[in-house]
Design a protein around this motif. Structure first.
Motif, PDB file in Angstrom:
ATOM      1  N   GLY A  25      10.639   6.016   4.029  1.00 41.12           N
ATOM      2  CA  GLY A  25      10.877   7.143   4.925  1.00 41.12           C
ATOM      3  C   GLY A  25      11.510   6.744   6.234  1.00 41.12           C
ATOM      4  N   ILE A  26      10.995   5.703   6.864  1.00 39.64           N
ATOM      5  CA  ILE A  26      11.456   5.410   8.212  1.00 39.64           C
ATOM      6  C   ILE A  26      12.475   4.278   8.234  1.00 39.64           C
ATOM      7  CG2 ILE A  26      10.671   4.628  10.498  1.00 39.64           C
ATOM      8  CD1 ILE A  26       8.269   6.573  10.002  1.00 39.64           C
ATOM      9  N   GLU A  27      12.229   3.208   7.484  1.00 43.69           N
ATOM     10  CA  GLU A  27      13.221   2.130   7.466  1.00 43.69           C
ATOM     11  C   GLU A  27      14.484   2.543   6.724  1.00 43.69           C
ATOM     12  OE1 GLU A  27      10.822  -2.054   8.046  1.00 43.69           O
ATOM     13  OE2 GLU A  27      11.471  -1.531   6.027  1.00 43.69           O
ATOM     14  N   GLN A  28      14.299   3.227   5.561  1.00 40.03           N
ATOM     15  CA  GLN A  28      15.479   3.583   4.773  1.00 40.03           C
ATOM     16  C   GLN A  28      15.907   5.030   4.973  1.00 40.03           C
ATOM     17  OE1 GLN A  28      14.486   2.386   0.737  1.00 40.03           O
ATOM     18  NE2 GLN A  28      13.734   0.416   1.468  1.00 40.03           N
ATOM     19  N   GLY A  29      15.185   5.788   5.782  1.00 42.67           N
ATOM     20  CA  GLY A  29      15.614   7.130   6.165  1.00 42.67           C
ATOM     21  C   GLY A  29      15.452   8.216   5.122  1.00 42.67           C
ATOM     22  N   ASP A  30      14.746   7.912   4.007  1.00 42.41           N
ATOM     23  CA  ASP A  30      14.588   8.916   2.960  1.00 42.41           C
ATOM     24  C   ASP A  30      13.286   9.691   3.201  1.00 42.41           C
ATOM     25  OD1 ASP A  30      14.866  10.401   0.716  1.00 42.41           O
ATOM     26  OD2 ASP A  30      15.012   8.712  -0.674  1.00 42.41           O
ATOM     27  N   ALA A  31      13.293  10.531   4.246  1.00 44.31           N
ATOM     28  CA  ALA A  31      12.058  11.150   4.717  1.00 44.31           C
ATOM     29  C   ALA A  31      11.485  12.154   3.724  1.00 44.31           C
ATOM     30  CB  ALA A  31      12.283  11.813   6.068  1.00 44.31           C
ATOM     31  N   GLY A  32      12.338  12.860   2.987  1.00 41.93           N
ATOM     32  CA  GLY A  32      11.850  13.837   2.015  1.00 41.93           C
ATOM     33  C   GLY A  32      11.004  13.164   0.950  1.00 41.93           C
ATOM     34  N   TYR A  33      11.491  12.017   0.467  1.00 40.46           N
ATOM     35  CA  TYR A  33      10.755  11.281  -0.547  1.00 40.46           C
ATOM     36  C   TYR A  33       9.425  10.770   0.013  1.00 40.46           C
ATOM     37  CZ  TYR A  33       9.577   7.820  -4.053  1.00 40.46           C
ATOM     38  OH  TYR A  33       8.915   7.103  -5.003  1.00 40.46           O
ATOM     39  N   ALA A  34       9.482  10.225   1.243  1.00 40.26           N
ATOM     40  CA  ALA A  34       8.252   9.712   1.858  1.00 40.26           C
ATOM     41  C   ALA A  34       7.234  10.835   2.050  1.00 40.26           C
ATOM     42  CB  ALA A  34       8.559   9.044   3.196  1.00 40.26           C
ATOM     43  N   ALA A  35       7.728  12.034   2.418  1.00 36.05           N
ATOM     44  CA  ALA A  35       6.814  13.165   2.595  1.00 36.05           C
ATOM     45  C   ALA A  35       6.145  13.517   1.272  1.00 36.05           C
ATOM     46  CB  ALA A  35       7.561  14.370   3.147  1.00 36.05           C
ATOM     47  N   ALA A  36       6.905  13.439   0.171  1.00 38.80           N
ATOM     48  CA  ALA A  36       6.330  13.729  -1.146  1.00 38.80           C
ATOM     49  C   ALA A  36       5.210  12.739  -1.466  1.00 38.80           C
ATOM     50  CB  ALA A  36       7.412  13.682  -2.221  1.00 38.80           C
ATOM     51  N   ILE A  37       5.422  11.455  -1.141  1.00 34.06           N
ATOM     52  CA  ILE A  37       4.367  10.462  -1.369  1.00 34.06           C
ATOM     53  C   ILE A  37       3.128  10.824  -0.557  1.00 34.06           C
ATOM     54  CG2 ILE A  37       3.707   8.047  -0.999  1.00 34.06           C
ATOM     55  CD1 ILE A  37       6.500   7.218  -1.674  1.00 34.06           C
ATOM     56  N   SER A  78       0.858  -1.195   0.000  1.00 36.24           N
ATOM     57  CA  SER A  78       0.000   0.000   0.000  1.00 36.24           C
ATOM     58  C   SER A  78       0.885   1.233   0.000  1.00 36.24           C
ATOM     59  CB  SER A  78      -0.907   0.004   1.226  1.00 36.24           C
ATOM     60  OG  SER A  78      -0.174   0.363   2.374  1.00 36.24           O
ATOM     61  N   PRO A  79       0.348   2.386  -0.442  1.00 38.00           N
ATOM     62  CA  PRO A  79       1.192   3.594  -0.464  1.00 38.00           C
ATOM     63  C   PRO A  79       1.785   3.916   0.911  1.00 38.00           C
ATOM     64  CG  PRO A  79      -0.854   3.982  -1.658  1.00 38.00           C
ATOM     65  CD  PRO A  79      -0.984   2.634  -1.018  1.00 38.00           C
ATOM     66  N   VAL A  80       0.992   3.720   1.968  1.00 32.20           N
ATOM     67  CA  VAL A  80       1.504   4.071   3.296  1.00 32.20           C
ATOM     68  C   VAL A  80       2.597   3.095   3.746  1.00 32.20           C
ATOM     69  CG1 VAL A  80       0.894   4.434   5.717  1.00 32.20           C
ATOM     70  CG2 VAL A  80      -0.620   5.233   3.924  1.00 32.20           C
ATOM     71  N   LEU A  81       2.434   1.815   3.395  1.00 26.36           N
ATOM     72  CA  LEU A  81       3.488   0.849   3.718  1.00 26.36           C
ATOM     73  C   LEU A  81       4.782   1.222   2.984  1.00 26.36           C
ATOM     74  CD1 LEU A  81       4.344  -1.815   5.079  1.00 26.36           C
ATOM     75  CD2 LEU A  81       3.553  -3.019   3.046  1.00 26.36           C
ATOM     76  N   HIS A  82       4.656   1.632   1.740  1.00 23.98           N
ATOM     77  CA  HIS A  82       5.820   2.050   0.958  1.00 23.98           C
ATOM     78  C   HIS A  82       6.455   3.301   1.576  1.00 23.98           C
ATOM     79  CE1 HIS A  82       8.461   2.250  -2.410  1.00 23.98           C
ATOM     80  NE2 HIS A  82       7.938   3.353  -2.916  1.00 23.98           N
ATOM     81  N   MET A  83       5.585   4.210   2.008  1.00 27.79           N
ATOM     82  CA  MET A  83       6.045   5.424   2.676  1.00 27.79           C
ATOM     83  C   MET A  83       6.847   5.085   3.938  1.00 27.79           C
ATOM     84  SD  MET A  83       3.070   8.183   3.052  1.00 27.79           S
ATOM     85  CE  MET A  83       3.220   9.093   4.520  1.00 27.79           C
ATOM     86  N   TYR A  84       6.320   4.147   4.706  1.00 26.10           N
ATOM     87  CA  TYR A  84       6.991   3.716   5.940  1.00 26.10           C
ATOM     88  C   TYR A  84       8.360   3.128   5.622  1.00 26.10           C
ATOM     89  CZ  TYR A  84       8.217   0.237   9.472  1.00 26.10           C
ATOM     90  OH  TYR A  84       8.908  -0.546  10.364  1.00 26.10           O
ATOM     91  N   ARG A  85       8.419   2.287   4.598  1.00 29.15           N
ATOM     92  CA  ARG A  85       9.691   1.646   4.260  1.00 29.15           C
ATOM     93  C   ARG A  85      10.717   2.664   3.785  1.00 29.15           C
ATOM     94  NH1 ARG A  85       7.411  -3.566   1.348  1.00 29.15           N
ATOM     95  NH2 ARG A  85       7.156  -4.850   3.210  1.00 29.15           N
TER      96      ARG A  85
END
Lengths: 304, 271
Positions: free
Chosen positions: A270-282, A261-268
């Motif tokens: 942004g939080i697991e891989q530390g790419d928070a800027g990208y996760a915020a864009a999602i 799901s988009p939120v699961l991808h966001m979690y992975r």
């Protein structure tokens, strides 16, 4: 003397500027501060972060987080997993929305009649809604496992690999799970909408010779249309935001990201891989998507 | 009659997973055959409850769930009663703006705010593995504020004016007049607020890495995704944990459903 003369117009001036009870401002201040801290500021921060190469460094380390413009957004549209997760939301909605609308409207109509055990049925359909997803996922995992009750009952026609780890079935299973879990809430919503249909409409329909089915189609369905709009919008919001189901029910969006799901991808990302800027864009893209879909739904369902 | 039968069949289908959770949690040997759907005295045991208690420390994780939930309920009542009363009964500048902002946040999905909230609470404030960090994003349930506002809206102003003429300050009016008559609204707000933090998984999961601070929903989810594969009867233990997690919310709902359903409706339809 002079002070008294000065205070009276001042009080009036304060009243004009702040209202009759300026103390009310003080009363709502803690809640307003909460809204700013937990909603408004993070909303702004999400948009800000989405334009930067914002990643998590070790605590205390000073790192550069350069401005990257729309890079995070263009990356998202070339990200196969993100696109797949959007496709999964579409699959979810295609199954969940018609099923939810049909079942909850039929159930609400049935429960609206004077039936014995009506209270029991309302409770029965509502219980999944008040139970933690984590708790009910446990029993779904067992029911639909390789050697679970469902496969035992189905015998040779059981799908292989089993439901939750089957590339075709994983996403529909999440949609069925969500339908089951949320249905009670929507039944109650429709029950309330049914109370707003004037009974003379049904009387008129029966005078015109309409049977139960006809009056359901021509009186009930149009009568609850605002509730239907709400159901579709709420389903869209749920569909765009689920996390627990793919994380636990289908073992992390599996198999092969077929239920990511988009939120699961966001979690992975942004939080697991530390790419928070990208996760915020999602996150921003998702929010825009939900708002647009809600507005389109509203427009389509409420035109006339 | 056919309708009643169909409803009954549907109701049983809906409740079956709950029944099956309890049956499965009491089996010594997991039995996924059709016969396993019926309780069998020969295969009965409380072993799974002992196993999940050993793995998760149920007392501790239940306490964490309780603190998380109680913190949210207390903050919701304190800030919510103040705001709800002011929005309904007081006339001040900015009231409309605050009320509209409040309705707006009812539709903002938490997941959208997940990344920035994580940055703020974990990185800025250092509140990972901390009850305060867990409670903060949920501290005030907007639905409850809405319930309070609707409740105070239908109370005649004269009731409060009488106290004002006696020289009571606005805060005294709230404490001595408004809150004592608001008991039904307070009960409704507590019930509606309870299931949010009690059932919440994503947020406490993000910010608690230490198991001794995890609410039961998070600890059980981690057990499902990590540990279960190595346990003797994983499904039995998971179902035992699920039963412990589900019982408080289900009991509360069944005991108070009249209030509950009405409140859910009031906030979603009128909102």
């Amino acid at each position: 003397m002079a002070t008294i003369a000065a205070t009276a117009p001042r009080a009036r001036r304060i009243r004009r500027a702040l209202g009759r009870h300026p103390v009310g401002l003080l009363f709502v201040l803690p809640y307003a501060a909460f809204l700013v801290l937990v909603y408004a500021y993070p909303l702004g921060l999400a948009v800000y972060m989405s334009f930067y190469d914002y990643f998590f460094a070790a605590p205390g380390a000073v790192v550069e987080r350069p401005f990257v413009g729309f890079d995070n957004y263009t990356t998202a549209f070339g990200d196969a997993i993100f696109l797949e997760s959007l496709g999964n939301v579409v699959t979810f909605l295609v199954i969940n929305v018609p099923l939810t609308v049909a079942l909850s409207l039929v159930l609400a109509t049935a429960l609206n009649a004077k039936l014995p055990l009506r209270g029991f049925f309302r409770t029965a359909y509502y219980i999944p809604y008040v139970t933690a997803s984590v708790a009910v996922i446990g029993v779904w995992l067992w029911l639909f496992s390789d050697t679970g009750l469902v496969n035992s009952a189905l015998g040779p026609v059981a799908p292989a690999p089993p439901w939750l780890v089957n590339e075709f079935w994983a996403m529909p299973m999440i949609a069925f799970f969500a339908t089951w879990k949320q249905l009670g809430f929507y039944v109650v919503l429709y029950l309330a909408a049914l109370q707003n249909i004037p009974s003379d409409l049904y009387d008129a329909a029966s005078v015109d010779g309409a049977g139960a089915l006809k009056s359901f189609r021509h009186v009930t369905v149009p009568g609850v249309r605002p509730a239907t709009t709400l159901v579709v919008i709420l389903s869209t919001i749920v569909g765009a935001n689920f996390f627990t189901e793919p994380y636990l029910l289908t073992g992390g969006g599996g198999p092969n990201n077929s239920s990511v799901s988009p939120v699961l991808h966001m979690y992975r990302r942004g939080i697991e891989q530390g790419d928070a800027g990208y996760a915020a864009a999602i996150g921003v893209l998702l929010a825009i998507g939900v708002i647009v879909i809600s507005m389109v739904n509203r427009f389509i369902l409420e035109r006339d | 009659m056919a309708l009643l039968a169909a409803l009954a069949a549907g109701g049983l289908l809906f409740l079956f997973p709950f029944y099956y959770t309890i049956v499965g949690s009491l089996q010594l040997e997991p039995n996924a055959d059709i016969s396993g759907a019926f309780p069998s005295p020969g295969n009965f045991s409380l072993e799974n409850y002992a196993a999940i208690n050993e793995a998760l420390n149920l007392g501790r994780t239940l306490l964490n769930s309780g603190i998380f939930t109680a913190g949210v309920i207390i903050a919701t009542l304190a800030l919510g009663l103040l705001a709800g009363y002011a929005l309904a009964q007081l006339d001040f500048r900015g009231r409309g703006v605050i009320f509209n902002a409040m309705l707006l946040v009812l539709i903002v999905p938490f997941q959208l705010l997940m990344i920035p909230l994580y940055v703020m609470i974990v990185r800025y404030y250092g509140l990972a593995d901390n009850y305060l960090g867990m409670i903060l994003p949920f501290a005030v349930n907007p639905t409850a504020v809405f319930i309070f506002r609707q409740f105070f809206k239908q109370i005649p102003v004269d009731l409060f004016d009488a106290a004002r003429i006696d020289g009571a300050s606005e805060f005294q009016v709230l404490r001595r007049v408004a809150i004592p008559i608001a008991t039904p609204a307070i009960i409704t707000a507590i019930i509606v607020t309870f299931i949010g933090p009690w059932n919440e998984f994503l947020w406490p999961f993000l910010i608690t890495k230490e198991q001794s601070l995890q609410p039961l929903a998070v600890a059980l989810a981690n057990y499902i995704s990590n540990v279960a594969a190595r346990a003797a009867n994983p499904f039995g233990a998971i179902l035992a944990g699920a039963t412990v997690l589900a019982v408080p919310a289900v009991v509360l709902f069944v005991a108070t459903q009249r209030w509950f359903v009405q409140a859910q409706l009031g906030s979603s339809v009128k909102g």
